[in-house]
Design a protein around this motif. Structure first.
Motif: not given
Length: 315
Positions: A98-101, A226-239
């Motif tokens: 879902a995050a990658l999409a 450069w591109l990011a891979v392998g997220p374990d996504p979450v909703i929150g603040e950038c810090a």
């Protein structure tokens, strides 16, 4: 199904998964994660099925690979290189999908088939052996931070992602149990838990975060450098997202006589470069380092635990 794809899938009847993945799944059992043994046992069949269904030709298993999924370098029926990724339920592959999409290739690897089957992701091929971590440290942090900035977007209106509060709530419970009987670790845990409570009381924004971002999660690509891979996504603040990057190459920091000063300087520079509040970054860095350290102790990685908890003490 093509003959080559059939032969490639047949070859996986007796394949051995990378040992790094096997060890990590064993650790997940110690940490309370279920289903690892069943998924590993079914993995050869899952690979055969995934390869055959998509008419892929397997080149090789990426090794040492990740700690939560099996990654195969493949070619599609038209010869286009791609990556096939299989992950167990505990690794939240549908959340990753879902995050990658949602990112749709902006700052992250492109998802080639958003509607694919459960637990299987077909991704664009990056350069799997060339990460930002291969660069000199200052340049690596600069490139990693620039990649991370592109990922911090508004989450979709209806989403499947957990929040920072939910994820760290589970972690906080495990930390309380994992620090019993050790006064020094208990003091760090208490400080980390107090920081979490204060940070959650006044969270400044809600963004879609990578969730497990570090230098090794940024690979060289063709569309973008450069591109990011392998997220374990979450909703929150950038810090919260940036906090994991602060402790990258922690073994080098601990070995350095100026490690504590370098760590504090890194917090300041990363906060300034990405417009993140420095104290909030310090607080989340403390929480995430202590959480990782206590978890490492719990699953039998004492050396990692020692490094992480010493690092946390500098904050």
């Amino acid at each position: 199904m093509t003959r080559k794809a059939f032969e490639a899938s047949e070859a996986f009847e007796s394949f051995e998964p990378p040992q790094r993945l096997v060890r990590a799944l064993a650790e997940s059992r110690l940490g309370g994660g279920g289903g690892a043994d069943e998924w590993l046992e079914a993995l050869p069949h899952l690979v055969q099925q995934a390869v055959a269904l998509r008419e892929l030709t397997v080149e090789r298993v990426q090794a040492p690979g990740g700690r939560s999924s099996l990654v195969l370098l493949v070619r599609q029926i038209d010869g286009t290189p791609a990556v096939l990724k299989l992950a167990p339920e505990r690794a939240r592959p549908e959340s990753e999908r879902a995050a990658l999409a949602h990112w749709d290739g902006r700052g992250a690897v492109q998802l080639l088939n958003p509607g694919d089957s459960h637990g299987v992701l077909l991704l664009e091929r990056l350069h799997p052996d060339l990460s930002v971590r291969s660069l000199p440290e200052a340049k690596a942090l600069l490139e990693a931070a620039a990649t991370l900035r592109r990922l911090w977007v508004e989450p979709p209106a209806a989403h499947v992602f957990e929040t920072v509060a939910e994820r760290t709530g589970r972690q906080a419970e495990a930390m309380r149990g994992g620090s019993a009987g050790d006064s020094e670790v208990r003091a760090l845990v208490d400080a980390a838990l107090a920081a979490r409570e204060e940070l959650l009381a006044a969270a400044p924004e809600e963004r879609l975060l990578h969730g497990t971002f570090r230098q090794s999660k940024v690979l060289a690509g063709e569309r973008l450098p450069w591109l990011a891979v392998g997220p374990d996504p979450v909703i929150g603040e950038c810090a919260f997202d940036l906090a994991r990057l602060v402790r990258d190459r922690v073994e080098d920091l601990i070995a350095s006589p100026s490690g504590a000063a370098t760590t504090r300087r890194r917090v300041r520079k990363l906060a300034e470069s990405l417009d993140v509040d420095q104290e909030r970054l310090r607080g989340w860095t403390l929480f995430r380092a202590v959480e990782s350290g206590v978890r490492a102790r719990r699953v039998g990685r004492p050396r990692d635990a020692e490094l992480l908890l010493e690092f946390a003490g500098w904050l």
